[in-house]
Motif scaffolding. Structure first.
Motif, PDB file in Angstrom:
ATOM      1  N   PHE A 264       0.854  -1.191   0.000  1.00 54.22           N
ATOM      2  CA  PHE A 264       0.000   0.000   0.000  1.00 54.22           C
ATOM      3  C   PHE A 264       0.886   1.235   0.000  1.00 54.22           C
ATOM      4  CE2 PHE A 264      -1.967   3.566   2.202  1.00 54.22           C
ATOM      5  CZ  PHE A 264      -3.213   3.647   1.601  1.00 54.22           C
ATOM      6  N   THR A 290      -2.408   1.984  -4.593  1.00 56.22           N
ATOM      7  CA  THR A 290      -1.869   3.331  -4.435  1.00 56.22           C
ATOM      8  C   THR A 290      -3.014   4.267  -4.092  1.00 56.22           C
ATOM      9  OG1 THR A 290      -2.076   3.673  -6.815  1.00 56.22           O
ATOM     10  CG2 THR A 290       0.085   3.034  -5.980  1.00 56.22           C
ATOM     11  N   PHE A 291      -2.754   5.142  -3.151  1.00 56.13           N
ATOM     12  CA  PHE A 291      -3.783   6.057  -2.666  1.00 56.13           C
ATOM     13  C   PHE A 291      -3.233   7.475  -2.741  1.00 56.13           C
ATOM     14  CE2 PHE A 291      -5.575   8.125   1.309  1.00 56.13           C
ATOM     15  CZ  PHE A 291      -6.821   8.400   0.762  1.00 56.13           C
ATOM     16  N   GLN A 292      -3.782   8.270  -3.647  1.00 55.03           N
ATOM     17  CA  GLN A 292      -3.377   9.683  -3.707  1.00 55.03           C
ATOM     18  C   GLN A 292      -4.171  10.424  -2.647  1.00 55.03           C
ATOM     19  OE1 GLN A 292      -2.909  11.665  -7.547  1.00 55.03           O
ATOM     20  NE2 GLN A 292      -3.775  13.510  -6.641  1.00 55.03           N
ATOM     21  N   ALA A 293      -3.518  10.700  -1.545  1.00 55.91           N
ATOM     22  CA  ALA A 293      -4.202  11.249  -0.372  1.00 55.91           C
ATOM     23  C   ALA A 293      -4.488  12.743  -0.557  1.00 55.91           C
ATOM     24  CB  ALA A 293      -3.343  11.024   0.872  1.00 55.91           C
ATOM     25  N   GLU A 294      -5.276  13.296   0.366  1.00 59.84           N
ATOM     26  CA  GLU A 294      -5.637  14.719   0.272  1.00 59.84           C
ATOM     27  C   GLU A 294      -4.495  15.626   0.710  1.00 59.84           C
ATOM     28  OE1 GLU A 294      -7.172  12.407   1.978  1.00 59.84           O
ATOM     29  OE2 GLU A 294      -7.659  12.985   4.031  1.00 59.84           O
ATOM     30  N   ASP A 295      -3.554  15.102   1.435  1.00 58.06           N
ATOM     31  CA  ASP A 295      -2.395  15.915   1.819  1.00 58.06           C
ATOM     32  C   ASP A 295      -1.290  14.983   2.330  1.00 58.06           C
ATOM     33  OD1 ASP A 295      -3.031  15.306   4.509  1.00 58.06           O
ATOM     34  OD2 ASP A 295      -4.174  17.146   4.766  1.00 58.06           O
ATOM     35  N   ILE A 297      -0.082  14.655   5.258  1.00 56.53           N
ATOM     36  CA  ILE A 297      -0.374  14.037   6.552  1.00 56.53           C
ATOM     37  C   ILE A 297      -1.241  12.799   6.340  1.00 56.53           C
ATOM     38  CG2 ILE A 297      -1.484  14.386   8.789  1.00 56.53           C
ATOM     39  CD1 ILE A 297      -0.801  17.398   8.474  1.00 56.53           C
ATOM     40  N   ALA A 298      -2.237  12.930   5.470  1.00 50.53           N
ATOM     41  CA  ALA A 298      -3.106  11.787   5.177  1.00 50.53           C
ATOM     42  C   ALA A 298      -2.329  10.700   4.444  1.00 50.53           C
ATOM     43  CB  ALA A 298      -4.305  12.229   4.358  1.00 50.53           C
ATOM     44  N   THR A 301      -0.629   9.009   7.362  1.00 50.04           N
ATOM     45  CA  THR A 301      -1.532   8.353   8.315  1.00 50.04           C
ATOM     46  C   THR A 301      -2.322   7.226   7.640  1.00 50.04           C
ATOM     47  OG1 THR A 301      -2.997  10.261   8.034  1.00 50.04           O
ATOM     48  CG2 THR A 301      -1.730  10.152  10.050  1.00 50.04           C
ATOM     49  N   SER A 302      -2.629   7.362   6.355  1.00 46.11           N
ATOM     50  CA  SER A 302      -3.291   6.246   5.666  1.00 46.11           C
ATOM     51  C   SER A 302      -2.341   5.060   5.600  1.00 46.11           C
ATOM     52  CB  SER A 302      -3.761   6.651   4.267  1.00 46.11           C
ATOM     53  OG  SER A 302      -2.666   6.980   3.445  1.00 46.11           O
TER      54      SER A 302
ATOM     55  N   ALA B  78      -8.142   9.588   8.125  1.00 45.68           N
ATOM     56  CA  ALA B  78      -7.097   9.159   7.189  1.00 45.68           C
ATOM     57  C   ALA B  78      -6.535   7.793   7.591  1.00 45.68           C
ATOM     58  CB  ALA B  78      -5.983  10.204   7.124  1.00 45.68           C
ATOM     59  N   VAL B  79      -6.323   7.580   8.890  1.00 42.03           N
ATOM     60  CA  VAL B  79      -5.854   6.266   9.346  1.00 42.03           C
ATOM     61  C   VAL B  79      -6.917   5.217   9.011  1.00 42.03           C
ATOM     62  CG1 VAL B  79      -5.253   4.869  11.367  1.00 42.03           C
ATOM     63  CG2 VAL B  79      -4.409   7.226  11.194  1.00 42.03           C
ATOM     64  N   GLY B  82      -6.933   4.333   5.282  1.00 42.55           N
ATOM     65  CA  GLY B  82      -5.863   3.401   4.898  1.00 42.55           C
ATOM     66  C   GLY B  82      -6.186   1.978   5.320  1.00 42.55           C
ATOM     67  N   HIS B 108      -9.346  16.037   6.304  1.00 40.59           N
ATOM     68  CA  HIS B 108      -9.542  14.588   6.177  1.00 40.59           C
ATOM     69  C   HIS B 108     -11.025  14.236   6.207  1.00 40.59           C
ATOM     70  CE1 HIS B 108      -5.321  14.671   6.786  1.00 40.59           C
ATOM     71  NE2 HIS B 108      -5.398  14.969   8.053  1.00 40.59           N
ATOM     72  N   ARG B 115     -14.928  10.695  -0.768  1.00 37.38           N
ATOM     73  CA  ARG B 115     -14.584   9.390  -1.342  1.00 37.38           C
ATOM     74  C   ARG B 115     -15.601   8.319  -0.994  1.00 37.38           C
ATOM     75  NH1 ARG B 115      -9.223  10.760   0.935  1.00 37.38           N
ATOM     76  NH2 ARG B 115      -7.991  11.630  -0.771  1.00 37.38           N
ATOM     77  N   TYR B 306     -15.028   4.195  -2.388  1.00 45.45           N
ATOM     78  CA  TYR B 306     -13.617   4.213  -2.814  1.00 45.45           C
ATOM     79  C   TYR B 306     -12.978   2.834  -2.687  1.00 45.45           C
ATOM     80  CZ  TYR B 306      -8.932   6.041  -3.543  1.00 45.45           C
ATOM     81  OH  TYR B 306      -7.686   6.296  -4.055  1.00 45.45           O
ATOM     82  N   MET B 310     -11.293   0.736  -5.696  1.00 47.55           N
ATOM     83  CA  MET B 310      -9.859   0.444  -5.693  1.00 47.55           C
ATOM     84  C   MET B 310      -9.600  -1.061  -5.770  1.00 47.55           C
ATOM     85  SD  MET B 310      -7.158   1.274  -2.680  1.00 47.55           S
ATOM     86  CE  MET B 310      -6.088   2.569  -3.223  1.00 47.55           C
TER      87      MET B 310
END
Lengths: 618, 339
Positions: A264, A290-295, A297-298, A301-302, B78-79, B82, B108, B115, B306, B310
């Motif tokens: 991931f 693959t995850f294009q996060a919002e920023d 930090i995300a 954290t993702s 966000a956690v 993921g 977030h 999403r 989402y 994915m």
């Protein structure tokens, strides 16, 4: 093989040559350089490249900030750098000439597109006089070529508009260089056919332009010599060209496969790291998510969330993004989850020089978090080494249950080199075992060897437990604020990272095992230091070179090795960050060689420092 | 294959950890409701994960005997994202607060909603920062006098439901800590929703903002100040069920039933209405003089998720190209042999 009949010319075999293509950022210089590179690789040359482009997508055409360059050093010997000075400079306009001519060797070949040297072009480049007329170029072999006009002439029957025809003039220049170094064009033909599959007329146009450039050199008598650069003697095996970013992407796919868990990637686009995201997003058949996060930090954290769930989780960024991720890296340290963080360093501070290289995030990687928060830090030495670093970082992260930082930089990320493709058997084993036994399960019990805690992923019956950023009680993982427990946990986390040293190979200096001077480097300075070392040892200097790939923990024997030399010099593209660490840790009176110009060291700069240092101690 | 799920009780979801909320805190009631609802969902206990950020509400995972992750301020969505992307088999709930979700984690929150990740989000709204001891929050009313605003706050608050709807949330609901049966019913609705289920739970902080919701919860006024909306039912409220909401041009209007006005003139609540503007209008009744505060499910629609998209891309890629061949990948592109 596509060949064009050529007039008899004097042929000269040389060991090595450096070409730089320089033009406007819309002139296709990166493509031109890449094509020359791939052809050189197919012919068996060793090589190194240095793409150098502006941060702006299209800075105003013809201006100094809009200049984009691509340099390639190809050779029949080992190549360690993209070359200090260039033998051939192709300058598509006055701005490209002005910003690059200083690197052209005296007597070097200078090909300019005279069609772009009109008054208005000179003005855009802030040139007071026309360099083609003011004798400032007298020291070079100047070839003024009507590149635009000749390209249009070659394409006149295709029915393209002027703009489309002008887009092909870089291939005219490429054709000239192919002639000059007696290179076949079929590799580029093939590439054009693939690239313009749906628009064959554009493939045809570029081929015609390239052939015209080739034929132009052949027909005009200006070019009296053609050069041959024979194949290099590389270690036998199957090779490809690889950039550092591409090598990282492949390395992580390989690591996930060896670990037999999904990959991931949480990432936010940032120069010069985005290509890793682009590349990994193509590999879905490997189960890569693959995850294009919002920023930023995300993105981090993702990745933590994915690691919690049992994935090999990575995030990729550059310095400014690292700064944003730091609090979350602290969380990953506290909850002891395996994550690999890639920092593709660029010039800073702040937005700095987005497309230029630098090594100034070392201290950030080592110490940039609140409180006591050590992590293993690795640094790749070459583009190809990025592949091995991705595997090594993943292995350490999973073995020790710890976030690991990989430092790369803009030079490694975009630079390419021939890379010997490993067989799968050569890849390290990465054993992973999720905890499933209920008996005796404690979230923060530890493996006695690695101090790793168990990886008990959600969904496992009977192992329900809570983790978080609050301080943990040793063993149970319950929230705990007791003073002695806190100190114990701080020391445990530090000891765990220190324990990684058992996996860090002892350093063996290149060159002399002891002597007058030791060069200590890390990251992309490997090329220039290696080249300088070879040249200086050939002159009888007793010097060695240690290149650190593990920056935390440092190799066990490093302190002892440092003492074997009378002097230690640390070349870095920063103000002396590894220097600071070495001085603090080993009380060694090391000296820095520091360059912070967004450009890699030249071999000559490292050599000058070696000579200066040896003079001083003599 | 048949597997029988153990029969769970509330006790199975309680931990041995000492609960450290202030006595009288509304969080206890929310914890109790969640612990009552989870056993009824027919999901194996080990599949539940509660993820939280920072703040009083975010201590929630420690008190739930499930997998739990107390993360950092604002980052729970966000956690959790993921985790859910890589482990769609898990039942992931997010516990957050007005400061955590709408201030430091605002970005977030809106992107999780955009999403439509399959997460259940419990936003405990007490209109104050509790854990940092009494500063105003992004949902505090304008003019709020708090530790950091002794002269009163000068910024306008967020309406959490409006914000979620602005991000086109597919499930938006509101309940109240002390309305236990309503809260449990709402939690069950959220549990059944695919996609992001966003519930604002009005919660009392008896230490720093006591009585913030009492005009909605006190027995003598609550029926006039709230409206319990239900799908397919007319928007009727009031102690005597004698008031209703109808459309007035592009706005809503409160009308008294009788004198020729019947339930037929009122809006029939449609939580499946595709245009979020309708639910948004309902959310704007909050704080509008004469209008009740809506409780219940404002919106519940289906939309692509989402994690489903994915994982489907991965599945299709494998179906089309076969499991990735690492040797082939490493040897892709132009290669040459050195002998």
């Amino acid at each position: 093989m596509a060949t064009i009949e050529t007039l008899p010319r004097k042929r000269e075999t040389i060991e090595q040559a450096v070409i730089r293509f320089a033009g406007d950022s819309g002139d296709g210089m990166q493509i031109t350089g890449s094509q020359f590179t791939n052809t050189a690789a197919m012919l068996g040359n060793d090589l190194a490249t240095f793409p150098d482009f502006p941060a702006e997508i299209r800075a105003p055409a013809g201006t100094l900030p809009g200049v984009s360059g691509f340099q390639i050093n190809f050779s029949s010997r080992d190549v360690f750098t993209a070359g200090d000075a260039v033998d051939v400079l192709v300058a598509m306009n006055p701005a490209a000439l002005a910003t690059n001519v200083a690197d052209l060797k005296p007597g070097g070949i200078l090909i300019v597109n005279v069609d772009n040297f009109k008054e208005v072009d000179l003005k855009k480049a802030q040139a007071k006089t026309n360099p083609l007329e003011d004798h400032s170029l007298d020291g070079y072999r100047l070839f003024p070529v009507e590149l635009t006009k000749l390209t249009r002439l070659a394409l006149r029957d295709l029915g393209l508009d002027a703009k489309s025809m002008d887009r092909c003039k870089n291939f005219f220049a490429l054709g000239m260089c192919y002639w000059l170094y007696n290179r076949p064009m079929d590799h580029t033909y093939k590439w054009l056919d693939e690239k313009f599959g749906s628009k064959p007329v554009l493939a045809e146009a570029n081929k015609l332009a390239m052939k015209a450039g080739y034929a132009y050199c052949d027909a005009t008598e200006a070019f009296q010599v053609r050069y041959e650069v024979p194949a290099a003697k590389l270690e036998p095996g199957l090779y490809r060209n690889i950039s550092g970013n591409s090598a990282l992407a492949l390395g992580f796919v390989a690591a996930a496969r060896k670990a037999a868990i999904p990959l991931f990637q949480g990432s936010y686009p940032i120069t010069p790291a985005s290509d890793i995201l682009h590349e990994l997003s193509m590999y879905k058949e490997f189960g890569v998510m693959t995850f294009q996060a919002e920023d930023e930090i995300a993105a981090m954290t993702s990745a933590i969330g994915a690691a919690y769930g049992g994935a090999l989780a990575i995030t990729t960024t550059s310095g400014p993004g690292m700064a944003l991720k730091m609090e979350a890296i602290g969380l990953a340290i506290a909850v002891e989850l395996p994550i690999v963080i890639c920092d593709i360093q660029r010039g800073g501070p702040s937005t700095g020089l987005p497309t230029k290289t630098e090594q100034a995030d070392l201290l950030q990687a080592l110490y940039g978090r609140n409180s006591e928060a050590p992590v293993p830090v690795l640094a790749a030495a070459t583009p190809g080494d990025c592949f091995w670093m991705a595997l090594e970082a993943s292995r350490i992260a999973l073995k020790y249950m710890v976030p690991v930082i990989i430092l790369s930089d803009g030079y490694l990320a975009n630079g390419a080199e021939p890379w010997k493709i490993p067989a799968l058997e050569e890849l390290p084993e990465i054993p992973v075992k999720y905890r499933t036994e209920r008996e005796g399960f404690m979230p923060y019990s530890r493996d006695p060897n690695t101090l790793a805690r168990p990886w008990a992923v959600p969904g496992t019956p009977g192992l329900e437990h809570r983790i978080g950023g609050l301080e943990k009680q040793d063993v149970t993982g319950n929230v705990n604020y007791e003073p002695l427990n806190h100190e114990r946990m701080v020391r445990l986390r530090a000891a765990k990272v220190a324990a990684v040293v058992q996996d860090v190979p002892d350093v063996v200096p290149a060159g002399d095992p002891d002597g007058d001077l030791l060069l200590v480097g890390w990251g992309s300075t490997f090329g220039p230091i290696t080249a300088a070392l070879g040249a200086q040892r050939a002159r009888g200097r007793r010097i060695g070179h240690v290149h650190l790939r593990h920056l935390n923990p440092l190799p066990k024997n490093l302190g002892e090795v440092l003492k074997r030399y009378r002097k230690v010099v640390v070349p870095e593209m920063n103000l002396g960050q590894l220097l600071w660490v070495l001085r603090a840790k080993y009380l060694v009176d090391a000296e820095g060689l520091n360059k912070i110009q967004g450009k890699p060291f030249k071999q000559s700069e490292v050599e000058a420092k070696i000579e200066e240092t040896l003079r001083e101690i003599r | 294959m048949t597997t029988t799920l153990p029969v769970y009780t509330k006790k199975d979801f309680q931990t041995d950890q000492e609960v450290r909320w202030c006595p009288g805190c509304g969080d206890y009631a929310i914890l109790s409701a969640v612990q009552s609802v989870f056993p009824e969902l027919g999901i194996p206990k080990e599949k539940f994960v509660v993820v939280s950020g920072i703040g009083c509400s975010s201590r929630f995972p420690y008190y739930m005997n499930t997998y739990g992750f107390h993360t950092i301020h604002g980052r729970a969505p966000a956690v959790a994202t993921g985790l859910k992307l890589t482990r769609p088999d898990l039942e992931v709930w997010v516990a957050t607060g007005d400061g955590d979700a709408l201030s430091i984690g605002g970005n977030h929150t809106i992107h999780m909603i955009r999403r439509n990740v399959g997460l259940k989000v419990l936003l405990f709204n007490n209109k104050i920062y509790g854990l940092t001891k009494g500063q105003y929050s992004p949902t505090s009313e304008m003019g709020k006098k708090a530790k950091s605003t002794p002269y009163g706050s000068v910024d306008r608050p967020f309406n959490p439901l409006s914000l979620a709807l602005g991000a086109e949330a597919t499930f938006v609901a509101r309940s109240v800590d002390v309305f236990q049966s309503h809260l449990k019913a709402t939690l069950k609705r959220a549990a059944a929703h695919q996609g992001t289920a966003f519930i604002e739970i009005l919660q009392n902080c008896n230490i720093f903002n006591d009585g913030a919701w009492e005009n909605l919860t006190e027995r003598d006024v609550r029926d006039d100040n709230t409206i319990a909306i239900e799908h397919g039912q007319p928007l009727v409220f009031g102690k005597n069920k004698d008031k209703g909401i109808r459309m007035d041009g592009l706005d809503l209007e409160v009308v008294a039933l009788g004198n020729g006005i019947t339930e037929k003139d009122l809006i029939i609540h449609d939580e499946r209405h595709l245009n979020p503007a309708y639910a948004f209008l309902l959310s704007r009744m909050d704080g509008t003089p004469g209008f009740p505060t809506p409780l219940g499910v404002l919106r519940a629609i289906d939309a692509p998720r989402y994690e489903a998209g994915m994982n489907e891309q991965v599945r299709l890629a494998i179906q089309k190209k076969g499991q990735g061949d690492l040797t082939k990948l490493l040897r892709a592109g132009d290669t040459w042999e050195v002998r």
